[in-house]
Scaffold this motif. Sequence first.
Motif, PDB file in Angstrom:
ATOM      1  N   GLY A  64      25.212 -19.846  53.681  1.00 44.13           N
ATOM      2  CA  GLY A  64      25.852 -20.147  52.498  1.00 44.13           C
ATOM      3  C   GLY A  64      24.979 -21.005  51.491  1.00 44.13           C
ATOM      4  N   VAL A  65      23.718 -21.239  51.633  1.00 44.05           N
ATOM      5  CA  VAL A  65      22.937 -22.126  50.895  1.00 44.05           C
ATOM      6  C   VAL A  65      22.240 -21.525  49.536  1.00 44.05           C
ATOM      7  CG1 VAL A  65      22.741 -24.027  52.496  1.00 44.05           C
ATOM      8  CG2 VAL A  65      21.149 -22.384  52.344  1.00 44.05           C
ATOM      9  N   GLY A  66      22.213 -20.170  49.723  1.00 47.38           N
ATOM     10  CA  GLY A  66      21.738 -19.225  48.638  1.00 47.38           C
ATOM     11  C   GLY A  66      20.668 -18.295  48.768  1.00 47.38           C
ATOM     12  N   LYS A  67      20.256 -18.151  50.128  1.00 47.03           N
ATOM     13  CA  LYS A  67      19.162 -17.546  50.558  1.00 47.03           C
ATOM     14  C   LYS A  67      19.270 -15.895  50.369  1.00 47.03           C
ATOM     15  CE  LYS A  67      19.443 -18.237  55.150  1.00 47.03           C
ATOM     16  NZ  LYS A  67      20.858 -19.036  55.157  1.00 47.03           N
ATOM     17  N   THR A  68      20.313 -15.176  50.497  1.00 52.65           N
ATOM     18  CA  THR A  68      20.315 -13.854  50.145  1.00 52.65           C
ATOM     19  C   THR A  68      20.595 -13.709  48.686  1.00 52.65           C
ATOM     20  OG1 THR A  68      21.535 -13.590  52.176  1.00 52.65           O
ATOM     21  CG2 THR A  68      21.832 -11.963  50.442  1.00 52.65           C
ATOM     22  N   GLU A  69      21.210 -14.560  48.006  1.00 54.92           N
ATOM     23  CA  GLU A  69      21.641 -14.555  46.415  1.00 54.92           C
ATOM     24  C   GLU A  69      20.291 -14.798  45.692  1.00 54.92           C
ATOM     25  OE1 GLU A  69      24.264 -14.152  43.234  1.00 54.92           O
ATOM     26  OE2 GLU A  69      24.520 -13.739  45.599  1.00 54.92           O
ATOM     27  N   ILE A  70      19.237 -15.525  46.040  1.00 52.24           N
ATOM     28  CA  ILE A  70      18.056 -15.835  45.340  1.00 52.24           C
ATOM     29  C   ILE A  70      17.297 -14.554  45.639  1.00 52.24           C
ATOM     30  CG2 ILE A  70      15.582 -16.746  45.842  1.00 52.24           C
ATOM     31  CD1 ILE A  70      17.112 -19.530  46.789  1.00 52.24           C
ATOM     32  N   ALA A  71      17.205 -13.880  46.778  1.00 51.24           N
ATOM     33  CA  ALA A  71      16.544 -12.625  46.774  1.00 51.24           C
ATOM     34  C   ALA A  71      17.042 -11.466  46.182  1.00 51.24           C
ATOM     35  CB  ALA A  71      16.368 -12.075  48.337  1.00 51.24           C
ATOM     36  N   ARG A  72      18.562 -11.431  46.196  1.00 53.57           N
ATOM     37  CA  ARG A  72      19.116 -10.358  45.314  1.00 53.57           C
ATOM     38  C   ARG A  72      18.961 -10.442  43.940  1.00 53.57           C
ATOM     39  NH1 ARG A  72      23.769 -10.523  47.869  1.00 53.57           N
ATOM     40  NH2 ARG A  72      23.644  -8.841  49.192  1.00 53.57           N
ATOM     41  N   ARG A  73      19.078 -11.758  43.403  1.00 50.56           N
ATOM     42  CA  ARG A  73      18.817 -12.014  41.863  1.00 50.56           C
ATOM     43  C   ARG A  73      17.459 -11.668  41.523  1.00 50.56           C
ATOM     44  NH1 ARG A  73      23.501 -11.468  39.272  1.00 50.56           N
ATOM     45  NH2 ARG A  73      25.162 -12.253  40.495  1.00 50.56           N
ATOM     46  N   THR A  83      16.743  -3.908  49.281  1.00 51.53           N
ATOM     47  CA  THR A  83      17.739  -3.690  50.547  1.00 51.53           C
ATOM     48  C   THR A  83      17.614  -5.150  51.352  1.00 51.53           C
ATOM     49  OG1 THR A  83      18.283  -2.035  52.128  1.00 51.53           O
ATOM     50  CG2 THR A  83      15.893  -2.691  51.987  1.00 51.53           C
ATOM     51  N   LYS A  84      18.886  -4.970  51.845  1.00 51.26           N
ATOM     52  CA  LYS A  84      19.019  -6.090  52.958  1.00 51.26           C
ATOM     53  C   LYS A  84      19.541  -5.467  54.156  1.00 51.26           C
ATOM     54  CE  LYS A  84      22.068  -9.995  54.145  1.00 51.26           C
ATOM     55  NZ  LYS A  84      23.380 -10.577  53.913  1.00 51.26           N
ATOM     56  N   VAL A  85      18.821  -6.095  55.264  1.00 48.22           N
ATOM     57  CA  VAL A  85      19.157  -5.773  56.553  1.00 48.22           C
ATOM     58  C   VAL A  85      19.197  -7.081  57.535  1.00 48.22           C
ATOM     59  CG1 VAL A  85      17.738  -3.553  56.653  1.00 48.22           C
ATOM     60  CG2 VAL A  85      16.680  -5.641  57.177  1.00 48.22           C
ATOM     61  N   GLU A  86      20.116  -6.876  58.651  1.00 49.34           N
ATOM     62  CA  GLU A  86      20.083  -7.966  59.704  1.00 49.34           C
ATOM     63  C   GLU A  86      19.301  -7.636  60.631  1.00 49.34           C
ATOM     64  OE1 GLU A  86      23.092  -7.018  58.248  1.00 49.34           O
ATOM     65  OE2 GLU A  86      23.165  -8.479  56.752  1.00 49.34           O
ATOM     66  N   VAL A 269      11.682  -4.851  47.317  1.00 51.77           N
ATOM     67  CA  VAL A 269      11.993  -6.133  47.954  1.00 51.77           C
ATOM     68  C   VAL A 269      12.882  -5.755  49.243  1.00 51.77           C
ATOM     69  CG1 VAL A 269      12.912  -8.404  47.991  1.00 51.77           C
ATOM     70  CG2 VAL A 269      11.935  -7.453  45.869  1.00 51.77           C
ATOM     71  N   ILE A 270      12.466  -6.196  50.425  1.00 54.34           N
ATOM     72  CA  ILE A 270      13.247  -6.132  51.552  1.00 54.34           C
ATOM     73  C   ILE A 270      13.653  -7.324  52.210  1.00 54.34           C
ATOM     74  CG2 ILE A 270      13.263  -4.956  54.122  1.00 54.34           C
ATOM     75  CD1 ILE A 270      11.779  -2.851  53.227  1.00 54.34           C
ATOM     76  N   PHE A 271      14.844  -7.730  52.408  1.00 58.21           N
ATOM     77  CA  PHE A 271      15.395  -8.923  52.852  1.00 58.21           C
ATOM     78  C   PHE A 271      15.975  -8.734  54.122  1.00 58.21           C
ATOM     79  CE2 PHE A 271      18.554 -12.330  53.145  1.00 58.21           C
ATOM     80  CZ  PHE A 271      17.863 -13.257  52.803  1.00 58.21           C
ATOM     81  N   ILE A 272      15.062  -9.788  55.030  1.00 57.63           N
ATOM     82  CA  ILE A 272      15.436  -9.488  56.425  1.00 57.63           C
ATOM     83  C   ILE A 272      16.182 -10.751  56.944  1.00 57.63           C
ATOM     84  CG2 ILE A 272      14.714  -9.099  58.733  1.00 57.63           C
ATOM     85  CD1 ILE A 272      12.137  -7.901  57.613  1.00 57.63           C
ATOM     86  N   ASP A 273      17.473 -10.623  57.160  1.00 57.07           N
ATOM     87  CA  ASP A 273      18.333 -11.696  57.171  1.00 57.07           C
ATOM     88  C   ASP A 273      18.605 -11.937  59.014  1.00 57.07           C
ATOM     89  OD1 ASP A 273      19.869 -14.046  56.716  1.00 57.07           O
ATOM     90  OD2 ASP A 273      21.518 -12.864  55.912  1.00 57.07           O
ATOM     91  N   GLU A 274      18.641 -13.102  59.346  1.00 59.99           N
ATOM     92  CA  GLU A 274      18.851 -13.486  60.966  1.00 59.99           C
ATOM     93  C   GLU A 274      17.861 -13.014  61.538  1.00 59.99           C
ATOM     94  OE1 GLU A 274      22.535 -11.425  62.100  1.00 59.99           O
ATOM     95  OE2 GLU A 274      23.886 -12.467  60.915  1.00 59.99           O
ATOM     96  N   ILE A 275      16.705 -13.386  61.115  1.00 58.24           N
ATOM     97  CA  ILE A 275      15.431 -13.256  61.738  1.00 58.24           C
ATOM     98  C   ILE A 275      15.347 -14.181  62.881  1.00 58.24           C
ATOM     99  CG2 ILE A 275      13.999 -14.890  60.343  1.00 58.24           C
ATOM    100  CD1 ILE A 275      12.576 -11.444  61.342  1.00 58.24           C
ATOM    101  N   ASP A 276      15.848 -15.509  62.656  1.00 55.76           N
ATOM    102  CA  ASP A 276      15.970 -16.274  63.733  1.00 55.76           C
ATOM    103  C   ASP A 276      16.721 -15.761  65.326  1.00 55.76           C
ATOM    104  OD1 ASP A 276      18.366 -16.382  62.163  1.00 55.76           O
ATOM    105  OD2 ASP A 276      19.073 -18.147  63.217  1.00 55.76           O
ATOM    106  N   LYS A 277      17.748 -14.819  64.832  1.00 61.93           N
ATOM    107  CA  LYS A 277      18.257 -14.050  66.008  1.00 61.93           C
ATOM    108  C   LYS A 277      17.428 -13.233  66.955  1.00 61.93           C
ATOM    109  CE  LYS A 277      22.699 -15.426  64.999  1.00 61.93           C
ATOM    110  NZ  LYS A 277      22.459 -15.908  63.763  1.00 61.93           N
TER     111      LYS A 277
END
Length: 463
Positions: A64-73, A83-86, A269-277
């Motif tokens: 909720g600090v803005g990681k995805t929003e920065i990439a999407r914008r 595209t965003k993937v988990e 741009v490919i956004f890979i979320d939850e990479i820490d998982k």
Amino acid sequence: MLDNIASLTPAQIVAELDKYIIGQKDAKRNVAIALRNRWRRMNADKSIQSDIVPNNILMIGATGVGKTEIARRLAKIADAPFTKVEASKFTEVGYVGRDVESMVRDLVEQSVNMVKQKKKEEVKQKAAEVVEDIILDALIPPIQGRATPGYSSTSDPNAMPDNDFELNERTREKFREKIRNGELEDRKIEIRVQQSAMPGMGVMGPGMDEASMMNIQEMISGMMPKKTKKRKVSIAEARKILLEEEAAKLIDMDEVKEEAIFKAENSGVIFIDEIDKVASSSKKGSGPDVSREGVQRDLLPIVEGSTVNTKYGIINTDHILFIAAGAFHVAKPSDLIPELQGRFPIRVELDSLTKDDFYQILKFPKNALTKQYEALLSAEDVELTFNDESLDEIASIAYEVNAEVENIGARRLHTVMSRLLNDILFDVPDKIGANARILVTREMVQEKLSGMVKNRDLSQYIL
């Protein structure tokens, strides 16, 4: 292709991001540089262009600090496919998981849709003229077999007299004017439309990957004859349906595919979320850690640069920008395999949100929650406004709840605002009629939300 980036300097890109995202200056600077480097590479000397690879970014920060929003914008500013993937979904069914190449196929699909939409806009005027004729033919069918001037209708019983033809043409022109003026929008006409492809068509076979499955399905669908069906719709609806069909006929799909592949390769741009998982918390072990490391090794060739087969053609991932993100509460970035760490050279730590950040998030962004609720109620002719004291109190409560219960960042504001305004949203328009003015004050906020932090028993229900 990247002309829209040419007009934006890194400072201007940050200014654009500032319109939607509060704080996180370091992250914004890094993504702005990465975006500008796209244009710089495309305008660099041809002999070295292919050797200039993007500096992929690893964002580290709580939810909720803005990681995805920065990439999407960022992608929206660049008009780039995004595209965003988990990363965690690749481990859902054990070691194999979902095919990691699917993220690249999703990006190409997004790129094709963007290019197709742009091409449709280019032929929109020509398609509109064709659609106008189709609608006109449905209203006033043209007379067939017009008599040649000077040709006696008695010698050919099927020929139509000139005056009938001219009357028909005059009537058609009158109706054409009415169509253009929007006078017949609700009039019902019968049109023929293409039926959508058969749903649920599947292909079974051992060891078949996702790309092969899609190609076979498309091939079978292409072999089947295109069916049309009659529909009775209003002229307004007919125009919408037919415009889409006619515009699709006018664009060259081969050109679309070629341009889309180029766009995905050079500005995707490919956004890979939850990479820490998928980061292994221990260097040696078995079970889940083996699966996580397997996912990292599957991701590695895609991020390093490889060719991926898609239904639109082969795409090279060398110059796609990858942005990975994770909270890294348990695992650390150093728990990722060294090869993958090396592919994300830019590391950015995002700040946790303060009470002042919450206040600014409520007040300044173009898509602020307060502005969204004001727009919703303006549809009912109700004027909703917030004074500064109320925004300060909402920010204070959201920050407190995050500290007391669980820190979910700016997403907490959605819960707080929803609880604050639920009664108003329910009472409009039955109890609160049109032209009403509602001012949200600090006292109102305290009255509605006083129990959110104090009542510990309710905290489990707060999302």
